[in-house]
Write an enzyme that holds these catalytic residues in place. Structure first.
Site, PDB file in Angstrom:
ATOM      1  N   SER A 284       0.813  -1.213   0.000  1.00 64.83           N
ATOM      2  CA  SER A 284       0.000   0.000   0.000  1.00 64.83           C
ATOM      3  C   SER A 284       0.851   1.271   0.000  1.00 64.83           C
ATOM      4  CB  SER A 284      -0.955  -0.042   1.201  1.00 64.83           C
ATOM      5  OG  SER A 284      -1.900   0.986   1.151  1.00 64.83           O
ATOM      6  N   ASP A 295      10.191   5.943  -9.687  1.00 64.67           N
ATOM      7  CA  ASP A 295       9.757   6.647 -10.894  1.00 64.67           C
ATOM      8  C   ASP A 295      10.450   7.996 -11.057  1.00 64.67           C
ATOM      9  OD1 ASP A 295       8.066   4.634 -11.584  1.00 64.67           O
ATOM     10  OD2 ASP A 295       6.209   5.759 -11.331  1.00 64.67           O
ATOM     11  N   LYS A 309      -0.529  -4.155  -3.428  1.00 67.86           N
ATOM     12  CA  LYS A 309      -1.846  -3.615  -3.063  1.00 67.86           C
ATOM     13  C   LYS A 309      -2.029  -2.270  -3.756  1.00 67.86           C
ATOM     14  CE  LYS A 309      -4.888  -2.499   0.810  1.00 67.86           C
ATOM     15  NZ  LYS A 309      -5.302  -1.171   0.345  1.00 67.86           N
TER      16      LYS A 309
END
Length: 516
Positions: A284, A295, A309
């Site tokens: 999560s 990223d 998740k």
């Protein structure tokens, strides 16, 4: 124009058909239950039957959409806040004593503050005897409303003395940061346990403190961190990322489920080399933290694939009669636009698989019916009022030799994985007709496997068994933070993180590789 009208008409027909199917099935369900209630041979428990039906329906969706009837509201509250009211200690069932004992008090919580220790035998809670009671039964009696007081009677194994404590329950919450500190080569380390509560405040304090201590590199450990608040995740990332940067986006069926989350504060340090440690239990908000840093080329991710998740829940949709629904409404999308795949999880930049423990160690740690480890640790604690700091504590050769003799005398046994696998292979070879021609070799191999020497196995796997013992002992003096420090000594993933941070060229090549 005609095409547009046809498309709108088709969409309207789809909605009409969907609504018809919903109404039809709800009518069938109501009629079915009425007939069951009226004619079934036994009287139905409406709460039990309907809740089972609801749970079965939700099980066809995702794992995170859950129904909470009125009697489970405490579970929902604990899930949302990470808090419960009690004494703040793990308990376990001692198989030889047939009693529950204190396994591990939490630092600063009522159990530790009142002086309860690892191994204390729970005898009585107020007027209720705890003899032969399960851990769930004892735990339910230890918990209660914050501020309520009760009497806890225990027996201390090291002295045999029976003691009674007057304990006031309080809201229990595990610390957001398990431990932080300095590692060699000006490397700071923070183990973040959760994103529930307000961990961003503690993270800022810890990071600033590490910089004051001379940290020039940072390792953020998110292994085992199951996530929590999305806004806390963004604020933590904001320590290393500029203000106004999009970190994560949520998209769902309803417009209000679509949101962008951006950093809103000035960062602390946008250039310090950063490595994040992850594993299969990183989930999560932890995955968003790792994925966003990956990223945005701000950090290197090391470990194993994460949990996966990628779904967002509204945690408390009100239902009639004080019930609630935790409902998945949208999906997470990282800055690059990628989701967090439920099947695969987030892929680290460098994969490091954790060491697997020997079977004997697993049995000693979790499945030992003789309770030799617990009894040894409790006796050791009783004989040593203080020990060295967590990072420096070690058992001596004499200590380990004493432990070995206890294990042997206790009649400790465990299943050998090699023996089980050999027996399976033997069956398969007999089934396929290969056994007779390999019989001599198989019998020789079987003789070696059967020559099971517990003493030599305890020597062969001493390093990992001794570390397990040291973690258990240290936790009694320095709590979860101390236990973690002992566990980091031979941590392959941490060692790889340190190597990468100590090799700037390789660290930068990994970041550059992302942009290419």
């Amino acid at each position: 124009m005609t095409a547009v009208l046809l498309a709108v008409g088709g969409w309207a027909q789809e909605v009409k058909n969907h609504n018809l199917e919903v109404a039809k099935n709800l009518e069938i369900f109501n009629a079915l239950y009425r007939n069951l209630d009226m004619m079934y041979v036994d009287t139905l428990d409406a709460n039990k039957v309907v809740t089972a039906g609801i749970d079965a329906m939700l099980n066809t969706l995702d794992p995170y959409t859950e129904y909470y009837p009125e009697e489970r509201q405490k579970d929902l509250k604990q899930m949302l806040t990470g808090k419960y009211a009690g004494i703040g200690a793990l308990i376990r069932y001692h198989q030889k004593l047939k009693r529950c004992v204190i396994e591990e008090p939490y630092e600063g919580m009522p159990a530790a503050v009142n002086g309860l220790k690892k191994g204390d035998i729970i005898l009585q809670i107020d007027d209720s005897l705890m003899t032969d009671k399960t851990t769930s039964y004892v735990s339910s009696h230890l918990r209660g409303e914050p501020g309520t007081t009760f009497l806890l009677k225990i027996q201390r194994p090291s002295t045999g003395k029976k003691m009674t404590f007057k304990i006031t329950r309080q809201s229990i919450k595990m610390p957001e940061i398990t431990w932080y500190g300095m590692l060699p080569n000006q490397t700071g380390y923070i183990a973040l346990n959760t994103f529930t509560g307000e961990p961003s405040k503690q993270m800022r304090l810890a990071f600033v403190d590490l910089k004051k201590q001379g940290a020039e590199k940072l390792i953020l450990d998110l292994r085992g961190n199951g996530g929590g608040s999305l806004s806390e995740c963004v604020d933590i990332l904001n320590m290393w990322l500029p203000k106004g940067l999009k970190i994560v986006e949520t998209k769902g069926k309803l417009k209000r489920a679509n949101n962008e989350y951006k950093t809103r504060l000035e960062p602390i340090d946008t250039v310090m080399p950063l490595v994040v440690l992850v594993n299969k239990e990183t989930a999560s908000a932890s995955e968003i933290t790792s994925g966003a840093l990956q990223d945005l080329k701000r950090g290197v991710i090391i470990g194993t694939r994460t949990y996966g998740k990628g779904l967002v829940q509204v945690p408390n949709i009100d239902l009639p009669y004080n019930a609630n629904l935790k409902l998945t409404t949208s999906r997470y999308y990282l800055p690059s636009g990628r989701g967090i795949e439920m099947k695969d999880g987030l892929k680290p930049d460098i994969e490091v698989k954790p060491d697997t423990l020997a079977n004997i160690t697993l049995y000693l740690d979790r499945l030992d019916s003789t309770e030799t480890v617990l009894d040894y640790v409790v006796e050791y604690i009783g004989k040593h009022p203080t020990i060295a700091p967590a990072a420096d504590f070690h058992l001596t050769d004499a200590d380990y030799a004493d432990f070995k003799q206890r294990v042997i005398k206790a009649g400790f046994t465990y299943d050998q994985l090699s023996k089980k696998q050999f027996e399976e292979m033997e069956k398969a070879m007999k089934f396929e007709g290969y056994y007779d021609e390999a019989k001599a070799e198989l019998e020789a191999l079987k003789a070696k496997i059967d020559h099971h020497d517990l003493n030599s196995d305890l020597d062969r796997h001493r390093d990992e068994i001794q570390q397990m013992l040291e973690q258990d002992i240290v936790s009694a003096y320095y709590y979860q933070g101390g236990e973690l420090q002992v566990g980091l000594r031979n941590d392959k993933t941490l060692q790889e993180a340190q190597r990468i941070l100590d090799t700037p060229g390789e660290y930068n090549r990994i970041l550059k590789g992302k942009s290419e």
